[in-house]
Design an enzyme around this catalytic site. Sequence first.
Site, mmCIF file in Angstrom:
data_model
loop_
_atom_site.group_PDB
_atom_site.id
_atom_site.type_symbol
_atom_site.label_atom_id
_atom_site.label_comp_id
_atom_site.label_asym_id
_atom_site.label_seq_id
_atom_site.Cartn_x
_atom_site.Cartn_y
_atom_site.Cartn_z
ATOM 1 N N TYR A 1 0.797 -1.293 0.045
ATOM 2 C CA TYR A 1 0.147 0.051 -0.024
ATOM 3 C C TYR A 1 0.819 1.237 0.028
ATOM 4 C CZ TYR A 1 -2.952 3.449 2.150
ATOM 5 O OH TYR A 1 -3.578 4.571 2.497
ATOM 6 N N ASP B 1 -2.221 -6.581 8.998
ATOM 7 C CA ASP B 1 -3.310 -5.581 8.516
ATOM 8 C C ASP B 1 -4.511 -5.895 7.910
ATOM 9 O OD1 ASP B 1 -4.885 -3.524 7.406
ATOM 10 O OD2 ASP B 1 -3.462 -2.046 7.221
ATOM 11 N N ILE C 1 -7.706 -5.172 7.394
ATOM 12 C CA ILE C 1 -8.710 -4.124 7.459
ATOM 13 C C ILE C 1 -9.757 -4.619 6.020
ATOM 14 C CG2 ILE C 1 -7.722 -2.417 8.299
ATOM 15 C CD1 ILE C 1 -7.372 -1.231 5.502
ATOM 16 N N LYS D 1 -13.554 -0.447 5.204
ATOM 17 C CA LYS D 1 -13.637 -1.452 4.084
ATOM 18 C C LYS D 1 -14.917 -2.095 4.291
ATOM 19 C CE LYS D 1 -9.597 0.864 3.064
ATOM 20 N NZ LYS D 1 -9.888 2.056 2.141
#
Length: 463
Positions: free
Chosen positions: A144, A229, A231, A271
């Site tokens: 990201y 992570d 999410i 999300k």
Amino acid sequence: MLSKKASSLCHGEDSSYFHGWQKYDSDRYDKLTNPKGIIQMGLAENQLSFDLLESWLASNPDALVMKRPNGESAFTDLALFQDYHGSADFKNKLVNFMARIRENKVNFKPDNLVLTAGSTSANEILMFCLADPGEAFLLPTPYYAGFDRDLKWRTGAEIVPIHCSSSDGFKITMCALEEAYQRAKKLNLKVKGVLVTNPSNPLGTTLTRDELNHLITFSIAKNVHIVSDEIYSGTVFDSPSFVSITEAVMDRNLEHTDLWSRIHIVYSLSKDLGLPGFRVGMIYSNNKTVVSAATKMSSFGLVSSQTQFLLANMLSDMKFTDKYMKENKERLKKRKETLVSGLKLAGINYLESNAGLFCWVDMSHLLVSNTFDAEKELWEQIIEEAKLNISPGSSFHCTEPGWFRICFANMCAETIQVALKRLKDFSQSINSKKKAGSCSRQRRFLLGKWVSMLLPYDPEPDR
């Protein structure tokens, strides 16, 4: 007159990923008022299921006006000072929601959870807790684009890429992990851990069991942390299913080892529920020292008490949340299939994926050369000519030119059709130009050869 932090350019936003947003902001597409404007395909936002959320809100007006189930107003309690530990009710509902996403294969304790203002804050707080300035975390590429800002800018931590290849679908290998670790050592950087996104942003794929086990084995061998992570964990719309790092560790019966205290999860509702504006994130850790320090740091970015109240009510309605998650995944899958169909018509290849709000596409055949300069040139053409903001692979630290991330869930069905037509027309235009250029070079070559055959042969030309 300003601090070095304010004056420096190390904020991580000097990349095509953020520049594309700026281009879009100056010329936003609108069907009626600006039909030739730029369509935003660089924003990983889920707008496909707002109608479900709005329907719940319409049926539960008390949550919006801060009334308790017994009809009493909660306004005074919510308006007064709230400490940084967060609402116990909300934290209980949140860990329950997280467990259901993982099919209850993992249970979470609310006391191990720290609320933060989104996952951006959660990741930065974890860096503050786990690494001192100048120490490093390893991240598999592509990763990201915002991590260069989120993990490094204020913390002083460093990122060392784990180079992954398209030849095996950008999977994490033990060889790549070890190579990155040794490269960090040569740079005199102490490695404190590995950070992954699972499901991956930008790949849209879930980590395999083998990849998770590689991370666990590596972490044990090097005595480092793992930050996962997660999410996008609720966006997995196709097989294989999502496996959390916690589940993978439990499957190896490592809960009672030192590793257990070095496993940390980041999550948010941005999300899975499509609520990025609510700024609800969290850190989950079995390390009590990390939880204590992170809780204190969270006071710089708290989740409002009103937001916690509203979402505690929503998450407590398990019939609604189960229906929402099922329907949302179906919509994501259908929209991804729409994008893939358009990519095929445009002659563009893509990485097979099963999660997320985006697709990782290969446009290397449209490059004038196999370089990142050529990738940047193509990206600029896509924005200026096709009027599409998609994110180039170089901003995600991909090691191979020509890959792009295309988001598909932040627009209506009509707009994505407009975007796909623009992409097809652009791709065909570039291919036609390349074909015409190739024919022109061939004609010049044949003409030169024909002329040389007509010229008289002179073994000793005049000097």
